[in-house]
Design an enzyme around this catalytic site. Structure first.
Site, short mmCIF file in Angstrom:
data_model
loop_
_atom_site.label_atom_id
_atom_site.label_comp_id
_atom_site.label_asym_id
_atom_site.label_seq_id
_atom_site.Cartn_x
_atom_site.Cartn_y
_atom_site.Cartn_z
CD GLU A 131 -37.35 -53.66 23.77
OE1 GLU A 131 -36.67 -54.12 24.72
OE2 GLU A 131 -37.49 -54.26 22.70
CD GLU B 296 -30.58 -60.92 21.03
OE1 GLU B 296 -31.10 -60.02 21.71
OE2 GLU B 296 -30.88 -62.12 21.15
#
Ligand SMILES: Cc1ncc(COP(=O)(O)O)c(C=O)c1O
Ligand SMILES: Cc1ncc(COP(=O)(O)O)c(C=O)c1O
Lengths: 284, 434, 434, 284
Positions: free
Chosen positions: D58, D47
């Site tokens: 995040e 990824e």
């Protein structure tokens, strides 16, 4: 009007010179010297300030004198001792704020104890800047009882009914406030003074003008305009303050005060001579 | 506005010079007397008789500009905590952040009706000064504010607000530099400028007709609160609690309840750090005038004062600038003397605890002045004991006289200094307001 | 609260995911989707359908705790200056000092109805943070506020107020440390804590149902204003002017006027120091999103944004922290696209002049955000020209979204920096707030 | 569901190891080395993060990686060059936020131009953390057009109708979010993982678990719990960040990444062996 006034005599032979000092400024001893110097310089009446912590009618000069006097430990009782210790020829008037008069003694009897004590030490009258005629009856009564004068301040704005009320109660002299505002030495002579003197012309009480008189020249013009006396405070306190600030000897400052007093007395005399309109002193 | 049942007549009181019993009067320099006469006349005509629709305009501006009516709010968490009904009269929501605008707006408008051209005022906490500056800006009048140097330093945000509203701020260096000195200085200005200037006095103090007039402008507080109580509770409260400096806040909150003899009226003064007095230094570490003072003459009125045995006025002290005054208004002195109002006091620490309690539990940050009322509330209500025996009863209205935005810095500093328990952790505040 | 004539249906809009035309949606991490569904459900039941009397309680608390209704005041001096009728909707009088409480109180109350146990929120100017902290204290909910480091530094008084109300304040260091970063960080917290925490978003931004719900809580502004206009003027105004950051203030002020097609609706954004953009640095020296931005996806919604050609979000800039945001709410973007709302902007300098003008002429110190609306008013009204031709008309309502107590320091600094003419002499302020 | 998926093959022989790195962190060149090191270390799918300025999903580790990559000049166009420059065997998935996909090209055609270009450089799928199934149809359509997979994240809170909707649209694999919260390496294994895997048991799509996996040991336990693959991001970025902070040579950091990759691959293999419950890879 009281018929026991003795102060009015001071206006008998020519314009009266009425200096003001805060008692105890900057110290008890020095202050005695200063007051006596003014006496030697020709004072007819001396307004002795008993310092109050909230002198709402005073400008910065007298405010600072009051702070110095309070810091020097002046109290009403010390003030009376001060008066006893003074050796002067002039009549003495106590200038203070009403709360100090009111609180003296038990605080329950109103102004009487203060007046009684003042009379005992030789005070002959009062000026109380925060006591208008409307609130003055208790003090007036005590003054009458002990034979003291109660002097009122006439402002440029005092007229009509209020003027009547005041003139009904005044004795000794009226203190003609030369201009609006607080005490303090100025360099000009106010137009308002003449107008006030005119309004007072019909009343047979001596008219002493104060607020802002500084020099012999001022004194001359004020007297020429019809005043029976001049009241000088801040201009003299400036001399005390300067002496204090510069650390000058007490005698030196006292001499300067005496000199200025003579200048003012002479100026007032010139004013009286020039116009010849010195009012006849009334006999009470 | 006037109430036929009150003990003293509005405007004109027992004596023609405007006394409240033994208290009141007009102890001012002669030069100001004509201005007081003029003001008395204007007060009688415009305020008491609504001449030229003055009161209508005043009420309309109080509504639109000021934000009246002001809500009466139930304090849910305090009510639960104390197991009583605690209601808050939210004067902190008034424009400017304190009850002070009621009076400032009234007087500035009156000055306009009188044809005056300039406004002066004293201020302590800065709340009256900001209210006056706002009212003066709103009504297009030049404005100067006198403020003691100590207060200038401890209430900076309010100094800035006054300046930003276009007022001049004159610091007063005399004495300890608090409200007392500022009043004296404003009176001096007025003596010079009285012909075209109106002095907007900031509490129910000073010479007649100020105490009666200022009270009448503030009486809208109790007028609303009384109605709101009747509307919402169907009954009057058992007690009304308000903090007292000069007393405008108390008299505003009490006035319309005075005839309701079952309603206790509690005036909470600042107990400062102690009720003891240092005679020699002329210093009272409190401003609990009603509890510890006695009769005298100050700033134009005969009233209750903090003074030494000679009659010199004391330097008062309180953590809250707005209560830091050595006198009270003559009407309040009179009502205390007659027993209608009960004077109480709490000290700095209890007031700060009250401040934090209201902030964290009710989401209202009160002025430090106001916090005294909540400190007192807690002192009474946190006790175990029969409600019947205490001075407050079941249903209590507390007047939230102002908001605390102005006090953040003082609170942070004092909270740390006193190590208060109830307070939130203040450590992130290190470094102060910038 | 709902209005059948509005272009998009309240709550449920054109599309089931809550769009306003092309704008809106739910672009959020999967973890948050169930919470949004839950919120949508709660919004539908409690807010739109008043289940359990939610809206009644909300309205009652807005009145008692918040101080509603809020007056509509005629601005006498501005009206005279501009020779038009200028009215002020005084949201600055709302508890906390800005319109923000309408929404904060609504959402915290809703969170309580939903059984949530903790409140989080982002804040820019600190106004939404203080409003949320107040509401959380009032309703007894633990509360944490995220605030960009830059904003923490330039809005210190608000940081203190949040802490004093018992909220935790978490500074966010990412990016330029303003509102955008604070929102991102709050979303991260929510992703972790979504099961027991409600995120009280502070404007009409974010994923559905936030934009619709926040608008509905604020719509009381225009509901009152519209009624007040009809009552007082017997007519609707020609224009409503409100400053726009995310847009809650505009949508609150506009909502009930939207069907009144003759009423112009003006959204005033922050022009900052310039409308130019520094693509390379990713910096817009303004936050005039509606005038200079374009469509994109940010913080959960498809809307109008400040972004570079790659789609990276710009760092916006404005002297007012509360307008300093790179996006706007999707509904506002839509109303601008359809032409119902006119986007305009003024820069920092004009806003500061507006700030001083309102302060000195009307006695109201506005928030710097609000000052933009007055800057714009002046730009239009101070021009010579036929009123018929300009976007405002004769009768103008300006929404005074907040008071400026929080901005004193910034104003003093910037006024000196810019050497503004209209401003009062600030030299006594040397030395800042302490 | 797309029937052109090639990514699912990566799950064919044993659990898939799926590392995540932000492309361009901390520099273009170093980042190429790091991705290739993970490939050598046994990555089945990689990824690759295309950094977005507002990475709301995040945690701090990846946020900082994104800041480094953006400061290093990473843009969507550079990202595609980066992919072209990579020499890896693993399948490549692009992980980014929707605005970057949406803005690519003229900004008027929706996600299509971005997908087209991604397909051209060899990207085989997308993970878009801020694009729930409800908003995904345009991207799904473009992916279908160009034969790419669209991977969705299943959160511990994803259930019922919403899960259905997602499973209707997913292809390649599902990204099982191991716990609530943002990305970031943790020291424990969440209970929520097992529960989510159970809910997903009936769907015939590979299940890769991510969020917080750090060590071989974690990997083992996750796979033993039923995962078809493990996704590891923050733990690897910690290595990149440490290398960057300490000024270590790129090769040194690359070697450390490769070592960690092997540890994770081995752990995953142990997990599969232990329980023997490695699900049969579906053939599309
Ligand atoms: C918030 C607040 N409450 C109460 C007071 C006290 O008012 P008063 O002195 O009239 O009693 C003040 C005075 O400044 C104030 O600011
Ligand atoms: C006083 C004030 N006005 C306006 C705004 C802008 O509100 P919005 O961002 O919802 O448009 C803010 C935001 O903080 C504010 O504090």
């Amino acid at each position: 009007m009281s018929d026991r006034s003795t102060i009015a005599d001071a206006f008998a032979d020519g314009p009266a010179f009425i200096p003001y000092l805060a008692a105890g400024d900057p110290s008890y001893e020095a202050s005695l010297e200063y007051v006596e110097a003014l006496d030697r310089g020709g004072a007819d009446i001396i307004e002795l300030g008993l310092p109050f912590s909230e002198p709402i009618a005073e400008g910065p000069t007298i405010q600072e004198a009051i702070v110095r006097a309070l810091e020097g430990g002046m109290t009403p009782e010390r003030f009376f001792e001060f008066v006893e210790d003074l050796e002067v020829e002039a009549s003495l008037v106590c200038m203070t704020y009403y709360n100090l008069i009111y609180q003296y003694g038990t605080g329950e009897e109103g102004p009487r104890p203060f007046v009684e004590r003042a009379a005992a030490v030789g005070i002959e009258g009062f000026v109380v800047p925060d006591l208008p005629a409307e609130e003055a009856d208790p003090l007036r009564a005590a003054c009458d009882e002990f034979g003291l004068d109660l002097i009122f301040i006439v402002a440029p704005t005092t007229r009509g009914e209020r003027l009547e009320r005041m003139m009904d109660r005044v004795s000794g002299y009226v203190y003609v406030q030369a201009r609006l505002g607080t005490t303090g030495a100025r360099d000009d002579v106010s137009d308002q003074t003449g107008a006030t003197l005119e309004r007072l012309a019909g009343y047979d009480v001596p008219k002493a003008v104060g607020f802002g008189i500084k020099t012999g020249d001022h004194a001359e013009r004020i007297v020429a305009a019809g005043a029976d006396g001049i009241i000088v405070g801040s201009a003299l306190i400036d001399i005390v303050a300067d002496g204090h600030a510069s650390g000058a000897a007490v005698e030196e400052t006292a001499a300067a005060l005496e000199t200025r007093a003579r200048e003012l007395v002479d100026g007032a005399a010139r004013g009286a001579a020039a116009d010849g309109n010195v009012p006849e002193p009334e006999q009470p | 506005m006037t109430d036929p049942t009150q003990t003293t007549k509005p405007g004109r009181t027992d004596r023609p010079d405007g006394s409240f019993g033994r208290f009141g009067g007009q102890y001012v320099p002669e030069a100001l007397m004509p201005a007081l006469e003029e003001l008395e006349d204007a007060y009688g005509r415009y305020v008491l008789e609504n001449e030229d629709g003055f009161m209508d305009e005043f009420r309309a501006r109080l509504a639109d500009f000021g934000g009246r009516p002001i809500p009466l709010q139930r304090a849910d968490r305090l009510s639960e905590r104390y197991d009583r009904e605690v209601y808050l009269k939210r004067e902190d929501l008034l424009h400017g952040g304190a009850h002070k605008l009621n009076n400032a707006l009234g007087q500035v408008l009156l000055a306009k009706y009188m044809g005056k051209e300039r406004i002066i005022a004293e201020t302590g906490a800065g709340q009256h000064g900001t209210a006056t500056a706002m009212a003066a800006a709103h009504l297009d009048m030049p404005c100067e504010i006198y403020m003691g140097r100590t207060d200038v330093n401890r209430q900076r945000p309010n100094v800035f607000r006054m300046r930003i509203n276009g007022a001049d701020v004159n610091p007063v260096d005399a004495g300890r530099g608090t409200l007392k000195e500022a009043i004296s200085e404003t009176m001096r200005d007025w003596s010079r400028t009285v012909e075209h200037t109106h002095y907007v006095i900031g509490s129910i103090v000073g010479p007649h007709p100020f105490p009666a007039m200022v009270r009448d402008f503030h009486a809208v507080i109790s007028e609303e609160a009384r109605e709101q109580c009747l509307d919402r509770l169907g009954d009057l409260p058992d007690a009304v609690v308000a903090c007292a400096g000069g007393g405008s806040n108390t008299m505003g909150a009490f006035h319309h309840f005075i005839p309701d003899e079952d309603v206790s009226l509690l005036a909470v003064e600042a107990g400062g750090s102690s009720l003891e007095v240092d005679e020699a230094a002329g210093v009272a570490p409190n401003s609990a005038t009603l509890s510890t003072g006695d009769e005298g003459v100050l700033h134009g009125a005969r009233t209750t004062l903090l003074q030494d045995s000679h009659g010199q006025i004391m330097e008062s002290h309180s953590v809250s600038a707005g209560l830091d005054y050595a006198g009270v208004g003559p009407e309040l002195a009179h009502l205390v003397e007659t027993g209608r109002v009960t004077p109480v006091n709490v000290g700095d620490r209890v007031a700060l605890e009250g401040f934090h309690r209201l902030s964290t539990e009710e989401g209202i940050i009160p002025a430090l002045e106001t916090a005294h009322a909540f400190g007192y509330l807690h002192e009474v209500c946190a006790e175990d004991g029969a409600i019947d025996d205490d001075p407050l009863g079941e249903t209590i209205v507390v007047n939230v006289s102002g908001r605390g935005d102005k006090d953040l810095e003082t609170v942070i500093e004092k909270t740390a200094e006193m190590g208060l328990e109830a307070a939130p952790d203040m450590s992130v505040f290190d470094g102060g307001l910038r």
